[in-house]
Design a protein around this motif. Structure first.
Motif, PDB file in Angstrom:
ATOM      1  N   PRO A   1      37.571  29.374  42.923  1.00 51.55           N
ATOM      2  CA  PRO A   1      38.674  29.707  43.837  1.00 51.55           C
ATOM      3  C   PRO A   1      38.448  31.024  44.572  1.00 51.55           C
ATOM      4  N   ARG A   2      38.926  31.065  45.814  1.00 50.82           N
ATOM      5  CA  ARG A   2      38.875  32.309  46.595  1.00 50.82           C
ATOM      6  C   ARG A   2      40.058  33.213  46.261  1.00 50.82           C
ATOM      7  N   LEU A   3      41.162  32.604  45.850  1.00 46.45           N
ATOM      8  CA  LEU A   3      42.362  33.349  45.492  1.00 46.45           C
ATOM      9  C   LEU A   3      42.949  32.728  44.233  1.00 46.45           C
ATOM     10  N   VAL A   4      43.093  33.546  43.184  1.00 47.52           N
ATOM     11  CA  VAL A   4      43.674  33.080  41.925  1.00 47.52           C
ATOM     12  C   VAL A   4      45.010  33.796  41.732  1.00 47.52           C
ATOM     13  N   LEU A   5      46.040  33.021  41.462  1.00 47.24           N
ATOM     14  CA  LEU A   5      47.387  33.550  41.259  1.00 47.24           C
ATOM     15  C   LEU A   5      47.813  33.251  39.829  1.00 47.24           C
ATOM     16  N   PHE A   6      48.168  34.283  39.114  1.00 47.34           N
ATOM     17  CA  PHE A   6      48.422  34.234  37.679  1.00 47.34           C
ATOM     18  C   PHE A   6      49.911  34.290  37.372  1.00 47.34           C
ATOM     19  N   GLY A   7      50.272  33.817  36.183  1.00 50.04           N
ATOM     20  CA  GLY A   7      51.623  34.038  35.703  1.00 50.04           C
ATOM     21  C   GLY A   7      51.892  35.499  35.398  1.00 50.04           C
ATOM     22  N   HIS A   8      50.850  36.216  34.997  1.00 51.64           N
ATOM     23  CA  HIS A   8      50.969  37.639  34.667  1.00 51.64           C
ATOM     24  C   HIS A   8      49.753  38.360  35.251  1.00 51.64           C
ATOM     25  N   GLY A   9      50.007  39.329  36.099  1.00 50.19           N
ATOM     26  CA  GLY A   9      48.927  40.086  36.725  1.00 50.19           C
ATOM     27  C   GLY A   9      48.836  39.808  38.209  1.00 50.19           C
ATOM     28  N   GLY A  10      48.194  40.739  38.914  1.00 48.96           N
ATOM     29  CA  GLY A  10      48.087  40.634  40.359  1.00 48.96           C
ATOM     30  C   GLY A  10      47.110  39.569  40.800  1.00 48.96           C
ATOM     31  N   PRO A  11      47.158  39.195  42.088  1.00 47.39           N
ATOM     32  CA  PRO A  11      46.239  38.195  42.610  1.00 47.39           C
ATOM     33  C   PRO A  11      44.794  38.668  42.543  1.00 47.39           C
ATOM     34  N   LEU A  12      43.890  37.712  42.378  1.00 48.06           N
ATOM     35  CA  LEU A  12      42.455  38.010  42.303  1.00 48.06           C
ATOM     36  C   LEU A  12      41.754  37.285  43.444  1.00 48.06           C
ATOM     37  N   ARG A  13      41.035  38.044  44.268  1.00 47.07           N
ATOM     38  CA  ARG A  13      40.307  37.479  45.404  1.00 47.07           C
ATOM     39  C   ARG A  13      38.800  37.562  45.209  1.00 47.07           C
ATOM     40  N   ASP A  14      38.370  37.904  44.019  1.00 50.82           N
ATOM     41  CA  ASP A  14      36.947  38.056  43.704  1.00 50.82           C
ATOM     42  C   ASP A  14      36.496  36.812  42.930  1.00 50.82           C
ATOM     43  N   THR A  15      35.930  35.835  43.663  1.00 46.83           N
ATOM     44  CA  THR A  15      35.507  34.580  43.023  1.00 46.83           C
ATOM     45  C   THR A  15      34.491  34.838  41.920  1.00 46.83           C
ATOM     46  N   ARG A  16      33.545  35.734  42.166  1.00 45.99           N
ATOM     47  CA  ARG A  16      32.494  36.001  41.184  1.00 45.99           C
ATOM     48  C   ARG A  16      33.073  36.549  39.888  1.00 45.99           C
ATOM     49  N   LYS A  17      34.068  37.402  40.002  1.00 43.86           N
ATOM     50  CA  LYS A  17      34.682  37.985  38.807  1.00 43.86           C
ATOM     51  C   LYS A  17      35.347  36.898  37.972  1.00 43.86           C
ATOM     52  N   PHE A  18      36.029  35.973  38.620  1.00 44.86           N
ATOM     53  CA  PHE A  18      36.651  34.857  37.913  1.00 44.86           C
ATOM     54  C   PHE A  18      35.592  34.001  37.226  1.00 44.86           C
ATOM     55  N   VAL A  19      34.551  33.642  37.960  1.00 43.94           N
ATOM     56  CA  VAL A  19      33.499  32.792  37.413  1.00 43.94           C
ATOM     57  C   VAL A  19      32.811  33.470  36.232  1.00 43.94           C
ATOM     58  N   ASP A  20      32.450  34.731  36.389  1.00 41.93           N
ATOM     59  CA  ASP A  20      31.743  35.444  35.321  1.00 41.93           C
ATOM     60  C   ASP A  20      32.606  35.534  34.065  1.00 41.93           C
ATOM     61  N   PHE A  21      33.909  35.781  34.240  1.00 43.99           N
ATOM     62  CA  PHE A  21      34.789  35.902  33.073  1.00 43.99           C
ATOM     63  C   PHE A  21      34.864  34.574  32.319  1.00 43.99           C
ATOM     64  N   VAL A  22      35.053  33.491  33.040  1.00 47.38           N
ATOM     65  CA  VAL A  22      35.186  32.199  32.372  1.00 47.38           C
ATOM     66  C   VAL A  22      33.863  31.811  31.716  1.00 47.38           C
ATOM     67  N   GLU A  23      32.749  32.057  32.377  1.00 49.07           N
ATOM     68  CA  GLU A  23      31.454  31.720  31.787  1.00 49.07           C
ATOM     69  C   GLU A  23      31.197  32.488  30.502  1.00 49.07           C
ATOM     70  N   ALA A  24      31.760  33.670  30.368  1.00 42.83           N
ATOM     71  CA  ALA A  24      31.533  34.498  29.187  1.00 42.83           C
ATOM     72  C   ALA A  24      32.506  34.216  28.040  1.00 42.83           C
ATOM     73  N   LEU A  25      33.450  33.302  28.238  1.00 45.29           N
ATOM     74  CA  LEU A  25      34.391  32.990  27.161  1.00 45.29           C
ATOM     75  C   LEU A  25      33.647  32.421  25.948  1.00 45.29           C
ATOM     76  N   PRO A  26      34.084  32.737  24.737  1.00 43.92           N
ATOM     77  CA  PRO A  26      33.436  32.173  23.545  1.00 43.92           C
ATOM     78  C   PRO A  26      33.533  30.657  23.536  1.00 43.92           C
ATOM     79  N   ALA A  27      32.541  30.047  22.930  1.00 45.47           N
ATOM     80  CA  ALA A  27      32.525  28.571  22.839  1.00 45.47           C
ATOM     81  C   ALA A  27      33.622  28.106  21.891  1.00 45.47           C
TER      82      ALA A  27
END
Length: 222
Positions: free
Chosen positions: A196-222
């Motif tokens: 996503p280019r824009l992520v809107l959360f239930g808690h926290g400000g909007p995120l427009r950094d696609t790479r940051k979202f992708v990197d965070f999810v990829e690093a989640l524990p299995a």
């Protein structure tokens, strides 16, 4: 009220971004706690609102749903596996971890139940967004995805602040507020290919950094 994308607004609240409520075209997404009714209705004055749709049924998202729907004479739309708890909020506690914070939320934030007018399922359309199943934080949580400009309304699959301290940053929702943390991670990974280019959360400000979202999810524990 702040416009974040074409047809997408964030209602103001205090503290900012602590518990988010969005207006997507003419559909309100989430309803805060039971104490949010006045601030929601004040900001919607003069706007056409056709429905209220929840991302999930926790007390900080369903709290003012009954009062808002009644005041605006609009239907109540709820994800399929959260619909029973939306009508009978006592059921929320049955899928919440045995921890004092969910019990506090039930005591101080939960609102009255309301009859569900439309059950939301995978693939349904809501104000130009597609419903995506994203369970784990609650049994029936969904996300809303608009492919044309890659806007994702994420609910609480992830938070963009620490809900205990208010410090900004990407986090998983705390285990003690989450029905099934492992399933919630699976939902996050399922959304990863959307980039996503824009992520809107239930808690926290909007995120427009696609790479940051992708990197965070990829690093989640299995």
């Amino acid at each position: 009220m702040k416009q974040l994308a074409d047809g997408v607004w964030l209602l103001s609240g205090f503290p900012p971004n602590a518990i988010n409520v969005y207006l997507v075209e003419d559909v309100l997404v989430d309803a805060g706690t039971r104490h949010a009714r006045r601030r929601i209705l004040r900001q919607l004055r003069g706007r056409r609102v056709a429905a209220l749709a929840l991302t999930h049924v926790h007390p900080d998202h369903q709290g003012s749903s009954n009062e808002v729907c009644a005041a605006l004479s609009i239907p109540f739309w709820v994800p399929e596996r959260d619909a029973a708890a939306a009508e009978n909020p006592a059921l929320i506690a049955k899928t919440s971890p045995d921890h004092f914070l969910p019990r506090l939320a039930m005591r101080h934030w939960v609102g009255p139940g309301r009859r569900v007018d439309r059950v939301l399922r995978e693939g349904d359309e809501v104000a130009g967004f597609r419903v995506l199943d994203a369970p784990g934080h609650s049994p029936g949580q969904v996300a809303y995805w608009r492919e044309s400009d890659r806007v994702l309304v994420l609910g609480d699959v992830l938070n963009n602040l620490n809900v205990m301290t208010g410090i900004p940053g990407l986090h998983e929702p705390p285990w003690f507020l989450t029905t099934d943390p492992a399933e919630n991670r699976r939902s996050a990974r399922r959304l990863l290919p959307l980039e996503p280019r824009l992520v809107l959360f239930g808690h926290g400000g909007p995120l427009r950094d696609t790479r940051k979202f992708v990197d965070f999810v990829e690093a989640l524990p299995a």
